[in-house]
Motif scaffolding. Structure first.
Motif, PDB file in Angstrom:
ATOM      1  N   PRO A   1       0.808  -1.224   0.000  1.00 26.66           N
ATOM      2  CA  PRO A   1       0.000   0.000   0.000  1.00 26.66           C
ATOM      3  C   PRO A   1       0.844   1.279   0.000  1.00 26.66           C
ATOM      4  O   PRO A   1       0.491   2.264  -0.651  1.00 26.66           O
ATOM      5  CB  PRO A   1      -0.824  -0.138   1.288  1.00 26.66           C
ATOM      6  CG  PRO A   1      -0.990  -1.616   1.455  1.00 26.66           C
ATOM      7  CD  PRO A   1       0.326  -2.190   1.019  1.00 26.66           C
ATOM      8  N   SER A   2       1.964   1.273   0.726  1.00 27.76           N
ATOM      9  CA  SER A   2       2.813   2.463   0.763  1.00 27.76           C
ATOM     10  C   SER A   2       3.447   2.731  -0.598  1.00 27.76           C
ATOM     11  O   SER A   2       3.602   3.892  -1.011  1.00 27.76           O
ATOM     12  CB  SER A   2       3.901   2.303   1.827  1.00 27.76           C
ATOM     13  OG  SER A   2       4.734   1.183   1.538  1.00 27.76           O
ATOM     14  N   PHE A   3       3.814   1.651  -1.308  1.00 27.41           N
ATOM     15  CA  PHE A   3       4.374   1.824  -2.645  1.00 27.41           C
ATOM     16  C   PHE A   3       3.322   2.394  -3.587  1.00 27.41           C
ATOM     17  O   PHE A   3       3.582   3.322  -4.363  1.00 27.41           O
ATOM     18  CB  PHE A   3       4.899   0.486  -3.163  1.00 27.41           C
ATOM     19  CG  PHE A   3       5.338   0.544  -4.606  1.00 27.41           C
ATOM     20  CD1 PHE A   3       6.451   1.265  -4.979  1.00 27.41           C
ATOM     21  CD2 PHE A   3       4.620  -0.120  -5.591  1.00 27.41           C
ATOM     22  CE1 PHE A   3       6.853   1.332  -6.307  1.00 27.41           C
ATOM     23  CE2 PHE A   3       5.011  -0.066  -6.912  1.00 27.41           C
ATOM     24  CZ  PHE A   3       6.133   0.657  -7.272  1.00 27.41           C
ATOM     25  N   PHE A   4       2.106   1.849  -3.547  1.00 31.95           N
ATOM     26  CA  PHE A   4       1.033   2.357  -4.399  1.00 31.95           C
ATOM     27  C   PHE A   4       0.761   3.832  -4.094  1.00 31.95           C
ATOM     28  O   PHE A   4       0.500   4.631  -5.000  1.00 31.95           O
ATOM     29  CB  PHE A   4      -0.240   1.533  -4.188  1.00 31.95           C
ATOM     30  CG  PHE A   4      -0.162   0.143  -4.743  1.00 31.95           C
ATOM     31  CD1 PHE A   4       0.396  -0.103  -5.991  1.00 31.95           C
ATOM     32  CD2 PHE A   4      -0.640  -0.945  -4.019  1.00 31.95           C
ATOM     33  CE1 PHE A   4       0.465  -1.380  -6.517  1.00 31.95           C
ATOM     34  CE2 PHE A   4      -0.575  -2.227  -4.533  1.00 31.95           C
ATOM     35  CZ  PHE A   4      -0.016  -2.453  -5.788  1.00 31.95           C
ATOM     36  N   LYS A   5       0.814   4.190  -2.818  1.00 27.46           N
ATOM     37  CA  LYS A   5       0.574   5.583  -2.434  1.00 27.46           C
ATOM     38  C   LYS A   5       1.629   6.493  -3.032  1.00 27.46           C
ATOM     39  O   LYS A   5       1.337   7.617  -3.445  1.00 27.46           O
ATOM     40  CB  LYS A   5       0.572   5.698  -0.904  1.00 27.46           C
ATOM     41  CG  LYS A   5       0.284   7.108  -0.403  1.00 27.46           C
ATOM     42  CD  LYS A   5       0.265   7.151   1.115  1.00 27.46           C
ATOM     43  CE  LYS A   5      -0.007   8.570   1.618  1.00 27.46           C
ATOM     44  NZ  LYS A   5      -0.036   8.631   3.105  1.00 27.46           N
ATOM     45  N   ASN A   6       2.857   6.035  -3.087  1.00 25.91           N
ATOM     46  CA  ASN A   6       3.943   6.847  -3.640  1.00 25.91           C
ATOM     47  C   ASN A   6       3.737   7.184  -5.107  1.00 25.91           C
ATOM     48  O   ASN A   6       4.210   8.221  -5.578  1.00 25.91           O
ATOM     49  CB  ASN A   6       5.288   6.115  -3.472  1.00 25.91           C
ATOM     50  CG  ASN A   6       5.867   6.277  -2.094  1.00 25.91           C
ATOM     51  OD1 ASN A   6       5.519   7.196  -1.366  1.00 25.91           O
ATOM     52  ND2 ASN A   6       6.741   5.359  -1.720  1.00 25.91           N
ATOM     53  N   VAL A   7       3.056   6.319  -5.843  1.00 30.64           N
ATOM     54  CA  VAL A   7       2.822   6.591  -7.262  1.00 30.64           C
ATOM     55  C   VAL A   7       1.437   7.173  -7.502  1.00 30.64           C
ATOM     56  O   VAL A   7       1.022   7.349  -8.643  1.00 30.64           O
ATOM     57  CB  VAL A   7       3.007   5.313  -8.113  1.00 30.64           C
ATOM     58  CG1 VAL A   7       4.438   4.827  -8.029  1.00 30.64           C
ATOM     59  CG2 VAL A   7       2.034   4.221  -7.693  1.00 30.64           C
ATOM     60  N   GLY A   8       0.704   7.465  -6.414  1.00 29.42           N
ATOM     61  CA  GLY A   8      -0.582   8.118  -6.553  1.00 29.42           C
ATOM     62  C   GLY A   8      -1.781   7.201  -6.655  1.00 29.42           C
ATOM     63  O   GLY A   8      -2.904   7.664  -6.881  1.00 29.42           O
ATOM     64  N   LEU A   9      -1.585   5.889  -6.480  1.00 26.54           N
ATOM     65  CA  LEU A   9      -2.686   4.929  -6.589  1.00 26.54           C
ATOM     66  C   LEU A   9      -3.333   4.684  -5.227  1.00 26.54           C
ATOM     67  O   LEU A   9      -2.806   5.086  -4.192  1.00 26.54           O
ATOM     68  CB  LEU A   9      -2.159   3.604  -7.163  1.00 26.54           C
ATOM     69  CG  LEU A   9      -1.550   3.671  -8.565  1.00 26.54           C
ATOM     70  CD1 LEU A   9      -0.969   2.311  -8.944  1.00 26.54           C
ATOM     71  CD2 LEU A   9      -2.585   4.117  -9.593  1.00 26.54           C
ATOM     72  N   ASN A  10      -4.473   4.023  -5.252  1.00 29.90           N
ATOM     73  CA  ASN A  10      -5.130   3.626  -4.004  1.00 29.90           C
ATOM     74  C   ASN A  10      -4.335   2.500  -3.337  1.00 29.90           C
ATOM     75  O   ASN A  10      -3.445   1.905  -3.950  1.00 29.90           O
ATOM     76  CB  ASN A  10      -6.560   3.163  -4.280  1.00 29.90           C
ATOM     77  CG  ASN A  10      -7.432   4.287  -4.820  1.00 29.90           C
ATOM     78  OD1 ASN A  10      -7.294   5.441  -4.428  1.00 29.90           O
ATOM     79  ND2 ASN A  10      -8.332   3.946  -5.737  1.00 29.90           N
ATOM     80  N   ASP A  11      -4.679   2.185  -2.092  1.00 33.53           N
ATOM     81  CA  ASP A  11      -3.922   1.178  -1.343  1.00 33.53           C
ATOM     82  C   ASP A  11      -3.906  -0.184  -2.020  1.00 33.53           C
ATOM     83  O   ASP A  11      -2.958  -0.964  -1.860  1.00 33.53           O
ATOM     84  CB  ASP A  11      -4.499   1.032   0.068  1.00 33.53           C
ATOM     85  CG  ASP A  11      -4.196   2.241   0.940  1.00 33.53           C
ATOM     86  OD1 ASP A  11      -3.360   3.075   0.521  1.00 33.53           O
ATOM     87  OD2 ASP A  11      -4.798   2.351   2.026  1.00 33.53           O
ATOM     88  N   ASP A  12      -4.969  -0.500  -2.779  1.00 32.59           N
ATOM     89  CA  ASP A  12      -5.037  -1.797  -3.448  1.00 32.59           C
ATOM     90  C   ASP A  12      -4.466  -1.768  -4.863  1.00 32.59           C
ATOM     91  O   ASP A  12      -4.551  -2.756  -5.589  1.00 32.59           O
ATOM     92  CB  ASP A  12      -6.486  -2.295  -3.492  1.00 32.59           C
ATOM     93  CG  ASP A  12      -7.404  -1.346  -4.257  1.00 32.59           C
ATOM     94  OD1 ASP A  12      -6.943  -0.244  -4.659  1.00 32.59           O
ATOM     95  OD2 ASP A  12      -8.584  -1.693  -4.462  1.00 32.59           O
TER      96      ASP A  12
END
Length: 285
Positions: free
Chosen positions: A167-178
């Protein structure tokens, strides 16, 4: 934007390098325009007409020179020692005339020839697949990895990738947690090979470098991660397995990076429509 907390790029395991072509972001720090304008640069200064005219004239001159050179055929001058000078090697840019492969596995080109050209084609097409949006979804990620890699390394690689896409990686690229894309935005992750080079090749193995440019980010109103362009070189070690080239390992380095031009940055809406309207290619040498 910056992901200072993430591992950097390098020549190690691609699954441990979140900036690698295995669905990595390849993002660098981006300075956004001041003010409240479109994040894609609508506040940038307009192109200067005189500079554009000079560039057009320069392109025309280069085209004329290229045509004249091509029409010279086999004529060549003499070197000071009386021997004919060596002509530039056009292998890096000239097409081979070989038709693109007809087979596909999971939507990815397959059935490459067991030749140097076949290895280059495989490396280019695999770079495109591994740099696509599909790598950010667990179901399609597994399909992409199986279609491009040696079966002997697939299970271990998938396990490491599943641990990397958090989830933290997805957040870094602007995506939702899933890993899904926020409503109203279009997620962009594309790799475009510019050229390939074989550095080692024999009957059952090959090492190919693919020089690429990439697009990554979120397009749409209110995006805080605008689509940006990056340049990088992917090194793929290939093995002839089951009648096709498959990746055994890969690594990535930055550049070579050309100087950016003065083209006006498109709006978020224009970028989103382009991504949705333009498909990709099957690459062949």
């Amino acid at each position: 934007m910056s992901f200072d907390d993430d591992p950097g790029r390098g020549g190690g395991d691609p699954a441990d390098d979140r900036f690698s072509t295995l669905g990595g972001t390849r993002q660098t720090r981006t300075r956004l325009p001041e003010g409240t304008g479109d994040p894609y640069g609508s506040t940038r200064r307009p192109q200067r007409g005189s500079r554009s005219l000079v560039m057009v004239v320069g392109v025309v001159v280069l085209l004329v020179a290229a045509i004249a050179f091509a029409n010279r055929g086999g004529d060549s001058g003499s070197s000071p020692d009386g021997q004919s000078p060596k002509k530039p090697d056009a292998q890096s840019t000239a097409p081979s005339g070989t038709k693109p492969v007809g087979g596909k596995q999971g939507g990815i080109a397959s059935g490459f020839a067991q030749t140097e050209q076949g290895a280059q084609s495989a490396a280019a097409n695999y770079a495109v697949a591994l740099g696509s949006e599909g790598m950010f979804k667990s179901s399609t990620r597994a399909d992409i990895v199986r279609a491009t890699h040696d079966p002997a390394v697939v299970d271990g690689l998938l396990g490491r990738l599943d641990q990397a896409y958090t989830p933290s990686f997805f957040k870094n690229v602007g995506l939702n947690d899933d890993g899904s894309t926020p409503s109203g935005l279009t997620f962009v992750s594309r790799t475009v090979p510019v050229g390939t080079k074989v550095t080692q090749q024999d009957g059952a193995s090959a090492t190919v470098e693919a020089w690429c440019t990439g697009l990554v980010g979120l397009a749409g109103p209110g995006s805080t991660k605008p689509v940006t362009q990056t340049w990088f070189t992917i090194t793929e070690k290939l093995k002839w397995v089951g009648g096709d080239w498959k990746i055994t390992s890969s690594s990535q380095t930055q550049g070579p990076t050309p100087v950016s031009g003065d083209d006006r940055a498109s709006t978020a809406d224009e970028i989103a429509k382009a991504v949705q309207g333009y498909g990709g290619f099957t690459y062949a040498r």
